[in-house]
Design a protein around this motif. Structure first.
Motif, short mmCIF file in Angstrom:
data_model
loop_
_atom_site.label_atom_id
_atom_site.label_comp_id
_atom_site.label_asym_id
_atom_site.label_seq_id
_atom_site.Cartn_x
_atom_site.Cartn_y
_atom_site.Cartn_z
N ALA A 47 -27.06 -37.93 -19.66
CA ALA A 47 -25.60 -37.78 -19.63
C ALA A 47 -25.08 -37.03 -20.86
N GLY A 48 -25.61 -37.38 -22.03
CA GLY A 48 -25.15 -36.75 -23.26
C GLY A 48 -25.41 -35.25 -23.24
N GLU A 49 -26.55 -34.90 -22.75
CA GLU A 49 -26.93 -33.49 -22.63
C GLU A 49 -25.98 -32.75 -21.68
N TYR A 50 -25.67 -33.39 -20.55
CA TYR A 50 -24.77 -32.76 -19.58
C TYR A 50 -23.38 -32.57 -20.19
N GLU A 51 -22.94 -33.57 -20.96
CA GLU A 51 -21.60 -33.46 -21.56
C GLU A 51 -21.56 -32.34 -22.59
N LYS A 52 -22.65 -32.24 -23.33
CA LYS A 52 -22.73 -31.19 -24.34
C LYS A 52 -22.67 -29.80 -23.69
N ALA A 53 -23.29 -29.69 -22.53
CA ALA A 53 -23.36 -28.39 -21.85
C ALA A 53 -22.00 -27.91 -21.38
N VAL A 54 -21.02 -28.81 -21.29
CA VAL A 54 -19.71 -28.38 -20.79
C VAL A 54 -18.63 -28.39 -21.88
N GLU A 55 -19.07 -28.53 -23.12
CA GLU A 55 -18.09 -28.59 -24.21
C GLU A 55 -17.21 -27.34 -24.25
N THR A 56 -17.82 -26.19 -24.07
CA THR A 56 -17.05 -24.94 -24.17
C THR A 56 -15.98 -24.88 -23.09
N VAL A 57 -16.36 -25.19 -21.87
CA VAL A 57 -15.37 -25.08 -20.80
C VAL A 57 -14.30 -26.15 -20.95
N MET A 58 -14.68 -27.32 -21.43
CA MET A 58 -13.69 -28.39 -21.61
C MET A 58 -12.70 -28.05 -22.73
N ALA A 59 -13.15 -27.21 -23.67
CA ALA A 59 -12.27 -26.85 -24.79
C ALA A 59 -11.26 -25.78 -24.39
N MET A 60 -11.49 -25.14 -23.25
CA MET A 60 -10.57 -24.08 -22.82
C MET A 60 -9.32 -24.71 -22.21
N SER A 61 -8.26 -23.91 -22.22
CA SER A 61 -7.09 -24.34 -21.43
C SER A 61 -7.48 -24.19 -19.96
N GLU A 62 -6.80 -24.91 -19.09
CA GLU A 62 -7.11 -24.80 -17.65
C GLU A 62 -6.90 -23.37 -17.18
N GLU A 63 -5.86 -22.76 -17.70
CA GLU A 63 -5.55 -21.38 -17.28
C GLU A 63 -6.67 -20.42 -17.69
N GLU A 64 -7.12 -20.59 -18.93
CA GLU A 64 -8.21 -19.72 -19.41
C GLU A 64 -9.45 -19.92 -18.55
N MET A 65 -9.77 -21.17 -18.28
CA MET A 65 -10.95 -21.46 -17.45
C MET A 65 -10.82 -20.79 -16.08
N LEU A 66 -9.66 -20.90 -15.48
CA LEU A 66 -9.49 -20.36 -14.12
C LEU A 66 -9.58 -18.84 -14.09
N SER A 67 -9.34 -18.20 -15.26
CA SER A 67 -9.42 -16.73 -15.28
C SER A 67 -10.87 -16.24 -15.07
N PHE A 68 -11.82 -17.17 -15.19
CA PHE A 68 -13.21 -16.77 -14.98
C PHE A 68 -13.55 -16.58 -13.50
N LEU A 69 -12.77 -17.19 -12.64
CA LEU A 69 -12.99 -16.97 -11.20
C LEU A 69 -12.16 -15.76 -10.80
N PRO A 70 -12.78 -14.72 -10.21
CA PRO A 70 -12.04 -13.47 -9.95
C PRO A 70 -10.84 -13.71 -9.03
N ASP A 71 -9.79 -12.94 -9.30
CA ASP A 71 -8.65 -12.95 -8.39
C ASP A 71 -8.98 -12.17 -7.12
N HIS A 72 -9.80 -11.14 -7.28
CA HIS A 72 -10.07 -10.28 -6.12
C HIS A 72 -11.54 -10.03 -5.86
N ALA A 73 -12.25 -9.56 -6.86
CA ALA A 73 -13.63 -9.16 -6.59
C ALA A 73 -14.39 -8.99 -7.89
#
Ligand SMILES: [Zn+2]
Ligand SMILES: [Zn+2]
Length: 902
Positions: A47-73
């Motif tokens: 569990a600790g390892e899994y939590e560590k692996a997502v530290e970067t994404v958890m530190a992002m704002s939700e908006e910033e995170m969502l910008s990683f999924l393309p709007d179009h292509a």
């Protein structure tokens, strides 16, 4: 309405009912099964390892995170406009989450965005909803190449967020922390909103463009989410599986005013399944992508209909995609491995699966309970190891058709024997142990995808090297060279490629080991049916041992038709080697293009050009006599191969070099800038005259490691002479072999050499030591005589097949029934019978034994022949699944030998 249309109508109705049902109650259906449905190897202790692996994404704002999924292509392929290194813009750049908007070229280090390469142009198109969408790009005006750099960044960003969603799923599964689930739910919700607006894009090298049609089915290189048989967003489906039961879905649904799970399933997942169902690629080498994904999707959203369709497609690959000998239809060991790897994965997705209680599939009437896919597929086991038969002694795949060089698929061997894939069309003569293993492969298959124009290609391995190679697969601009007939070791007729379609070759004879000698003969006439009047295209290989360490290969290539016959060989493609002819060669011709023929320099993998332009720096001689050419290694001058050529006709000898291609790098490790950095010797022996030209190219290949072992090779006269009959004398010290090869059939005429050796038959070998005969071999022959004689009652048996039986169809044996009189018991054990079907094609079958049954002979075979014969109708059970009319006749060419081998 016909019955078929009627049935089809019913299916469509079943579909509609199902989809309507899904739309209204699909989500409840999803939540009826316990999630996660699939096993993600989640380890509570990590569990600790899994939590560590997502530290970067958890530190992002939700908006910033969502910008990683393309709007179009996203763009799959993008070249570096500074250096154009690598292969077609495939995996050129490195990318890191630390600098998520940058790309760095792994060849020249240039970083993008870059003011030298501004994206000042725009490509505009429309999605299915008619909305206008634009993609900016930098244009290299000189080359006319567009670089969608910023949209290529989205490939990396999208890859990262997919991987993060799965990591978040694991963290959620082990901690139960809803904050992790919320992140995934947000991304999936964005996907649900965006997917219907994604345009259908073609995503090939230098081919990023809006598809004319925005409807399913999508072309193989096109899609909304996918770009290569991967429309089902598998990783998103897995992430959904891991967070499906989270209350965050319900919370977001209240915020959004719609059911997020329902929107995701109905607006994304189910449409991707529809795209797969409509696709024509259900039998292909990509079964591990969408088809496996369809089964997983069905399990996760509890839609058994998807699982049943997916399993049906998997099964079809086994039933329709492999030859009787277990080879994948494309005939490439590499694609065989890829296909069965995909199938293995696909089957694993349904193994142990059970339908929901009460479910019965509307199309098949079946239900699955604890499904064991392999119970229904006994052929699966044979498929697993089939192409290893084509492996060289070092364990590498022979580069047949599109097979990457250097792929190691089996362990290194210590001994080599002859093998054959008789249904596919590929035989390998082999002998020797350790460093003296030798293998000569003769290829005679048809062309069913990823094929080369290579019927009757010879490739030779000896002394640890592929001395006469088939170059293999490349993703570079040199691909057509490796595909072309001239890029192989065969006879090119009239400077044109062989045809691809319906070009299956035919086995004429196969003797894997007759007192040390092995023989194969195959016919490839169908490959040149584009040349009017062609009536002969046939190659015979005979491997003859001289000592434990050494053997030579006699190679007789008979061709009739056309007016230019180019017998050609590649030297080693892996190491620097030198070609040297025994004749004084003259001139230095730039290439083998003729005046008026234009050269178009290839820049892309799919580019076509004149193959003769790839034979460079050529010198020439003309001769009516015998000569030889040596290919030796720069690093080891004592090793090489001498090719002795014996000619009845005047020929032109052209010796030059061609790009060896292999050393440009394999797959994405290739670099298209290295096209002319590595060379292999290229020999071309040309016979030309008025059509229909007849040639009998006769060569003796002598591979050696420390020193050559053949003193002399000469052609000798035969009486009566015949266009197709050839006699050769090979002298190794005090051992003299005389080999007579004909195309004679019973009753065989007697042919005599000037020194009194006589032979009746198709292939005879006489070995004399110090003037005394010590060995005789006859293949399809009745009498060979010198100072003593060897006789056989029959050179061959022949007859017709009345019926066939198969163990798989419930019979006791895999056998043919004939009224021909054949010797009973095991006398024919290990002998290969050649059956000619009503369509003219032949196939070879190994005999186990012969039994009498009701006054007829039962020819029991060593494996399944894969035929069903009813009167005049013959049907293939395996690929290519032909139906053939007419009688199946057969010959059983026999071998006789008396020998003392050194
Ligand atoms: Zn670069
Ligand atoms: Zn090839």
């Amino acid at each position: 309405m016909t019955e078929r249309q009627c049935k089809l109508g019913l299916h469509v109705m079943a579909w509609l009912i199902l989809l309507v049902g899904a739309g209204s109650s699909g989500i409840a259906q999803t939540l009826e099964v316990k999630h996660p449905v699939l096993d993600y190897q989640i380890d509570q202790a990590r569990a600790g390892e899994y939590e560590k692996a997502v530290e970067t994404v958890m530190a992002m704002s939700e908006e910033e995170m969502l910008s990683f999924l393309p709007d179009h292509a996203f763009v799959r392929f993008c070249e570096c406009p500074n250096c154009y290194g690598g292969v077609e813009g495939n995996s050129i750049f490195t990318w890191t989450i630390d600098r998520p908007d940058e790309l760095t070229c792994r060849f020249c280090g240039t970083v993008y965005p870059n003011e030298k390469y501004p994206e000042t142009h725009v490509m505009t198109g429309h999605n299915k909803l008619g909305e206008e969408i634009s993609f900016p790009y930098y244009l290299n005006e000189e080359l006319g190449v567009a670089h969608f750099l910023s949209t290529h960044v989205m490939l990396h960003k999208r890859g990262w967020i997919q991987q993060q969603c799965q990591a978040l799923g694991k963290a959620y599964q082990t901690t139960g922390d809803e904050r992790y689930a919320r992140r995934v739910v947000l991304v999936l919700d964005k996907l649900a909103q965006r997917y219907p607006r994604y345009p259908v894009m073609q995503n090939g090298p230098r081919l990023f463009r809006f598809r004319e049609s925005q409807d399913i089915p999508y072309a193989w290189d096109s899609g909304k989410w996918g770009d290569f048989h991967n429309e089902i967003p598998k990783s998103m489906v897995y992430s959904y599986d891991m967070v499906c039961e989270s209350p965050e879905f319900d919370r977001l649904s209240r915020d959004r005013g719609y059911d997020v799970r329902e929107k995701l399933e109905n607006d994304v997942f189910r449409p991707t399944f529809d795209a797969i169902a409509a696709s024509p690629y259900h039998v292909g080498n990509v079964v591990g992508y969408d088809i496996a994904g369809a089964a997983e999707l069905g399990r996760i959203i509890n839609e058994p209909y998807f699982v049943h369709r997916a399993f049906g497609w998997m099964k079809r690959n086994i039933d329709e995609g492999f030859y009787a000998d277990g080879m994948w239809k494309e005939g490439s060991p590499a694609y065989h491995s890829m296909t069965i790897g995909g199938l293995r994965l696909a089957f694993s997705t349904v193994e142990g699966y059970s339908d929901p209680p009460g479910y019965v599939d509307p199309e098949t009437g079946q239900r699955f309970d604890n499904l064991d896919p392999f119970l229904q597929l006994p052929f699966w086991a044979k498929i697993q190891s089939a192409p290893y038969m084509l492996d060289w002694p070092n364990g590498r795949s022979a580069c047949v058709h599109d097979t990457h060089p250097y792929a190691k698929t089996s362990p290194q061997r210590n001994a080599t024997t002859s093998t054959i894939m008789p249904a596919f069309g590929h035989a390998s003569l082999g002998r020797g142990i350790g460093g003296d293993q030798m293998q000569a492969q003769l290829h005679f298959s048809g062309a069913y995808g990823h094929h080369h124009f290579d019927n009757l290609n010879l490739s030779l391995y000896a002394k640890g090297n592929e001395m006469l190679p088939d170059v293999g697969y490349t993703w570079t601009q040199m691909r057509y060279w490796t595909v072309s007939s001239l890029g192989h070791n065969l006879v090119v007729v009239d400077r044109t490629d062989q045809v691809g379609g319906d070009s299956d070759g035919d086995l004429m004879a196969y003797f894997p080991d007759t007192s040390g000698v092995s023989v194969v003969e195959a016919d490839g006439i169908n490959a040149y049916k584009n040349i009017e009047g062609m009536d002969q295209y046939r190659r015979l290989l005979v491997m003859v041992p001289v000592s434990d360490a050494d053997a030579y290969l006699l190679d007789v290539f008979r061709v009739r038709g056309g007016q230019i016959h180019d017998w050609t060989l590649n030297g080693d493609a892996d190491e620097d080697s030198i070609g040297q002819a025994s004749l004084p060669l003259q001139g230095n011709r730039e290439w083998m293009l003729e005046e008026g023929e234009e050269w178009e320099e290839p820049t892309m993998e799919g580019d076509r050009f004149h193959a003769y332009g790839m034979v460079r720096d050529v010198a020439q001689a003309e001769t009516g006599g015998d000569f030889h050419v040596d290919f030796t290694y720069e690093e080891d001058r004592d090793k090489g191969i001498r090719v002795h050529m014996l000619n009845a006709d005047p020929v032109e000898v052209w010796l030059g070099r061609s790009p060896s291609v292999r050393r440009m790098g394999v797959g994405t490790a290739g670099d298209m800038r290295k096209a002319y950095d590595f060379w292999m010797p290229k020999l071309l022996v040309r016979h030309q005259s008025a059509a229909p030209l007849h040639s009998v190219f006769t060569a003796v290949h002598e591979p050696y490691a420390e020193q050559r072992f053949i003193d002399r090779v000469e052609r000798i006269d035969l009486t009566p002479a015949d266009d197709d009959a050839v006699a050769v004398r090979i002298t190794c010290g005090n051992t003299v072999d005389t080999i007579i090869s004909t195309q004679d059939a019973p009753p065989y005429p007697e042919r005599v050499t000037s020194d009194g050796i006589s032979f009746r038959g198709r292939l005879g070998i006489l070995r004399q030591v110090d003037g005394k005969s010590t060995g005789m071999w006859m293949f399809d022959g009745e009498k060979l005589s010198a100072d003593w004689a060897m006789e056989a009652d029959h050179g061959q048996f022949e007859g017709t097949i009345e019926s066939a039986m198969r163990v798989d169809d419930g019979a006791e044996h895999d056998a043919f029934v004939t009224d021909a009189q054949l010797p009973e018991g095991g006398l024919l054990h290990g002998v290969w019978m050649i059956v000619r079907h009503g369509n003219g094609h032949t196939h070879g079958y190994e005999i186990d034994r012969v039994e009498q049954r009701d006054g007829k002979c039962l020819v029991i075979l060593s494996s399944d022949h894969g035929l069903r014969i009813e009167g005049d109708n013959t049907e293939e059970v395996y690929f290519p699944l032909r139906k053939m009319e007419g009688v199946n006749s057969f010959v059983i060419p026999l071998a006789t030998a008396m020998s003392y081998l050194p």
